[in-house]
Design a protein around this motif. Structure first.
Motif, PDB file in Angstrom:
ATOM      1  N   PRO A  28       0.836  -1.210   0.000  1.00  0.00           N
ATOM      2  CA  PRO A  28       0.000   0.000   0.000  1.00  0.00           C
ATOM      3  C   PRO A  28       0.868   1.257   0.000  1.00  0.00           C
ATOM      4  CG  PRO A  28       0.051  -0.964   2.180  1.00  0.00           C
ATOM      5  CD  PRO A  28       0.819  -1.899   1.283  1.00  0.00           C
ATOM      6  N   ALA A  29       0.366   2.313  -0.637  1.00  0.00           N
ATOM      7  CA  ALA A  29       1.072   3.593  -0.663  1.00  0.00           C
ATOM      8  C   ALA A  29       0.730   4.381   0.582  1.00  0.00           C
ATOM      9  CB  ALA A  29       0.681   4.378  -1.898  1.00  0.00           C
ATOM     10  N   GLU A  30       1.717   5.025   1.153  1.00  0.00           N
ATOM     11  CA  GLU A  30       1.503   5.893   2.306  1.00  0.00           C
ATOM     12  C   GLU A  30       1.451   7.326   1.795  1.00  0.00           C
ATOM     13  OE1 GLU A  30       4.551   5.159   5.133  1.00  0.00           O
ATOM     14  OE2 GLU A  30       4.114   3.029   5.242  1.00  0.00           O
ATOM     15  N   GLY A  31       0.259   7.816   1.528  1.00  0.00           N
ATOM     16  CA  GLY A  31       0.106   9.152   0.959  1.00  0.00           C
ATOM     17  C   GLY A  31       0.307   9.113  -0.546  1.00  0.00           C
ATOM     18  N   PRO A  32       0.373  10.265  -1.192  1.00  0.00           N
ATOM     19  CA  PRO A  32       0.573  10.299  -2.644  1.00  0.00           C
ATOM     20  C   PRO A  32       1.964   9.766  -3.002  1.00  0.00           C
ATOM     21  CG  PRO A  32      -0.008  12.481  -1.788  1.00  0.00           C
ATOM     22  CD  PRO A  32       0.175  11.575  -0.612  1.00  0.00           C
ATOM     23  N   PRO A  33       2.047   8.763  -3.850  1.00  0.00           N
ATOM     24  CA  PRO A  33       3.343   8.154  -4.179  1.00  0.00           C
ATOM     25  C   PRO A  33       4.003   8.819  -5.395  1.00  0.00           C
ATOM     26  CG  PRO A  33       1.589   6.781  -5.025  1.00  0.00           C
ATOM     27  CD  PRO A  33       0.944   7.944  -4.329  1.00  0.00           C
ATOM     28  N   PRO A  34       4.780   9.898  -5.208  1.00  0.00           N
ATOM     29  CA  PRO A  34       5.355  10.595  -6.361  1.00  0.00           C
ATOM     30  C   PRO A  34       6.426   9.803  -7.095  1.00  0.00           C
ATOM     31  CG  PRO A  34       6.234  11.496  -4.335  1.00  0.00           C
ATOM     32  CD  PRO A  34       5.165  10.512  -3.953  1.00  0.00           C
ATOM     33  N   THR A  35       6.977   8.769  -6.471  1.00  0.00           N
ATOM     34  CA  THR A  35       8.045   8.004  -7.120  1.00  0.00           C
ATOM     35  C   THR A  35       7.568   6.678  -7.682  1.00  0.00           C
ATOM     36  OG1 THR A  35       8.672   7.043  -4.998  1.00  0.00           O
ATOM     37  CG2 THR A  35       9.812   9.056  -5.667  1.00  0.00           C
ATOM     38  N   TRP A  36       6.285   6.375  -7.574  1.00  0.00           N
ATOM     39  CA  TRP A  36       5.764   5.131  -8.128  1.00  0.00           C
ATOM     40  C   TRP A  36       5.608   5.254  -9.642  1.00  0.00           C
ATOM     41  CZ3 TRP A  36       1.757   1.838  -5.108  1.00  0.00           C
ATOM     42  CH2 TRP A  36       2.247   1.576  -3.831  1.00  0.00           C
ATOM     43  N   THR A  37       5.558   4.120 -10.319  1.00  0.00           N
ATOM     44  CA  THR A  37       5.381   4.081 -11.764  1.00  0.00           C
ATOM     45  C   THR A  37       3.917   3.840 -12.085  1.00  0.00           C
ATOM     46  OG1 THR A  37       7.602   3.169 -12.029  1.00  0.00           O
ATOM     47  CG2 THR A  37       6.083   2.875 -13.866  1.00  0.00           C
ATOM     48  N   CYS A  38       3.410   4.588 -13.054  1.00  0.00           N
ATOM     49  CA  CYS A  38       2.031   4.414 -13.506  1.00  0.00           C
ATOM     50  C   CYS A  38       2.064   3.819 -14.902  1.00  0.00           C
ATOM     51  CB  CYS A  38       1.300   5.752 -13.518  1.00  0.00           C
ATOM     52  SG  CYS A  38      -0.380   5.632 -14.175  1.00  0.00           S
ATOM     53  N   SER A  39       1.289   2.795 -15.128  1.00  0.00           N
ATOM     54  CA  SER A  39       1.216   2.134 -16.422  1.00  0.00           C
ATOM     55  C   SER A  39      -0.248   1.994 -16.827  1.00  0.00           C
ATOM     56  CB  SER A  39       1.869   0.750 -16.334  1.00  0.00           C
ATOM     57  OG  SER A  39       1.711   0.040 -17.532  1.00  0.00           O
ATOM     58  N   VAL A  40      -0.541   2.242 -18.096  1.00  0.00           N
ATOM     59  CA  VAL A  40      -1.893   2.040 -18.603  1.00  0.00           C
ATOM     60  C   VAL A  40      -1.877   0.745 -19.403  1.00  0.00           C
ATOM     61  CG1 VAL A  40      -3.747   2.958 -20.032  1.00  0.00           C
ATOM     62  CG2 VAL A  40      -2.342   4.508 -18.688  1.00  0.00           C
ATOM     63  N   GLU A  41      -2.595  -0.251 -18.907  1.00  0.00           N
ATOM     64  CA  GLU A  41      -2.658  -1.564 -19.552  1.00  0.00           C
ATOM     65  C   GLU A  41      -4.115  -1.933 -19.774  1.00  0.00           C
ATOM     66  OE1 GLU A  41      -0.444  -4.374 -17.250  1.00  0.00           O
ATOM     67  OE2 GLU A  41       1.301  -3.070 -17.134  1.00  0.00           O
ATOM     68  N   ASN A  42      -4.465  -2.232 -20.993  1.00  0.00           N
ATOM     69  CA  ASN A  42      -5.838  -2.600 -21.363  1.00  0.00           C
ATOM     70  C   ASN A  42      -6.835  -1.529 -20.925  1.00  0.00           C
ATOM     71  OD1 ASN A  42      -4.973  -5.080 -22.460  1.00  0.00           O
ATOM     72  ND2 ASN A  42      -4.982  -5.988 -20.422  1.00  0.00           N
ATOM     73  N   GLY A  43      -6.431  -0.269 -21.032  1.00  0.00           N
ATOM     74  CA  GLY A  43      -7.321   0.832 -20.725  1.00  0.00           C
ATOM     75  C   GLY A  43      -7.465   1.189 -19.260  1.00  0.00           C
ATOM     76  N   ARG A  54      11.923  -0.950 -10.009  1.00  0.00           N
ATOM     77  CA  ARG A  54      13.360  -1.176 -10.198  1.00  0.00           C
ATOM     78  C   ARG A  54      13.651  -2.599 -10.649  1.00  0.00           C
ATOM     79  NH1 ARG A  54      13.762   2.084  -5.587  1.00  0.00           N
ATOM     80  NH2 ARG A  54      13.809   0.265  -4.246  1.00  0.00           N
ATOM     81  N   GLU A  55      12.978  -3.575 -10.051  1.00  0.00           N
ATOM     82  CA  GLU A  55      13.234  -4.975 -10.391  1.00  0.00           C
ATOM     83  C   GLU A  55      12.812  -5.312 -11.814  1.00  0.00           C
ATOM     84  OE1 GLU A  55      11.280  -7.284  -7.394  1.00  0.00           O
ATOM     85  OE2 GLU A  55      12.755  -6.785  -5.861  1.00  0.00           O
ATOM     86  N   ASN A  56      11.874  -4.569 -12.358  1.00  0.00           N
ATOM     87  CA  ASN A  56      11.335  -4.881 -13.686  1.00  0.00           C
ATOM     88  C   ASN A  56      11.548  -3.737 -14.675  1.00  0.00           C
ATOM     89  OD1 ASN A  56       9.962  -7.517 -13.057  1.00  0.00           O
ATOM     90  ND2 ASN A  56       9.094  -6.191 -11.499  1.00  0.00           N
ATOM     91  N   LEU A  57      12.604  -2.962 -14.469  1.00  0.00           N
ATOM     92  CA  LEU A  57      12.864  -1.788 -15.287  1.00  0.00           C
ATOM     93  C   LEU A  57      12.988  -2.119 -16.772  1.00  0.00           C
ATOM     94  CD1 LEU A  57      13.394   1.215 -15.419  1.00  0.00           C
ATOM     95  CD2 LEU A  57      15.816   0.729 -15.044  1.00  0.00           C
ATOM     96  N   ARG A  58      13.713  -3.174 -17.113  1.00  0.00           N
ATOM     97  CA  ARG A  58      13.877  -3.526 -18.534  1.00  0.00           C
ATOM     98  C   ARG A  58      12.553  -3.907 -19.181  1.00  0.00           C
ATOM     99  NH1 ARG A  58      19.142  -4.199 -20.524  1.00  0.00           N
ATOM    100  NH2 ARG A  58      20.702  -4.088 -18.882  1.00  0.00           N
ATOM    101  N   ALA A  59      11.711  -4.621 -18.476  1.00  0.00           N
ATOM    102  CA  ALA A  59      10.406  -4.994 -19.019  1.00  0.00           C
ATOM    103  C   ALA A  59       9.527  -3.764 -19.191  1.00  0.00           C
ATOM    104  CB  ALA A  59       9.717  -6.007 -18.103  1.00  0.00           C
TER     105      ALA A  59
END
Length: 69
Positions: A28-43, A54-59
């Protein structure tokens, strides 16, 4: 910003704050997560914590959907 004719910016339609959870590990995020990654998948938007990003940066850079990681 322009409003639609007849509309009002104060009509009570403001979105309620939602608690975010990492779509990969469930952290869970504690407050607004400015360093998290946002991805749009299937809309739909999916958020990933710092560790999973970090663990899945290449993907992520290869634009693979999270189902492939």
């Amino acid at each position: 910003m322009t409003s639609l004719p007849g509309g009002s910016d104060k009509d009570g339609s403001a979105a309620e704050p939602q608690s975010l959870v990492c779509a990969h590990c469930g952290t869970p995020a504690e407050g607004p997560p400015p360093t998290w990654t946002c991805s749009v998948e299937n809309g739909s938007r999916q958020y990933f914590c710092d560790r999973c990003s970090r663990e899945n940066l290449r993907a992520i850079e290869g634009r693979l959907d999270s189902a492939w990681w």
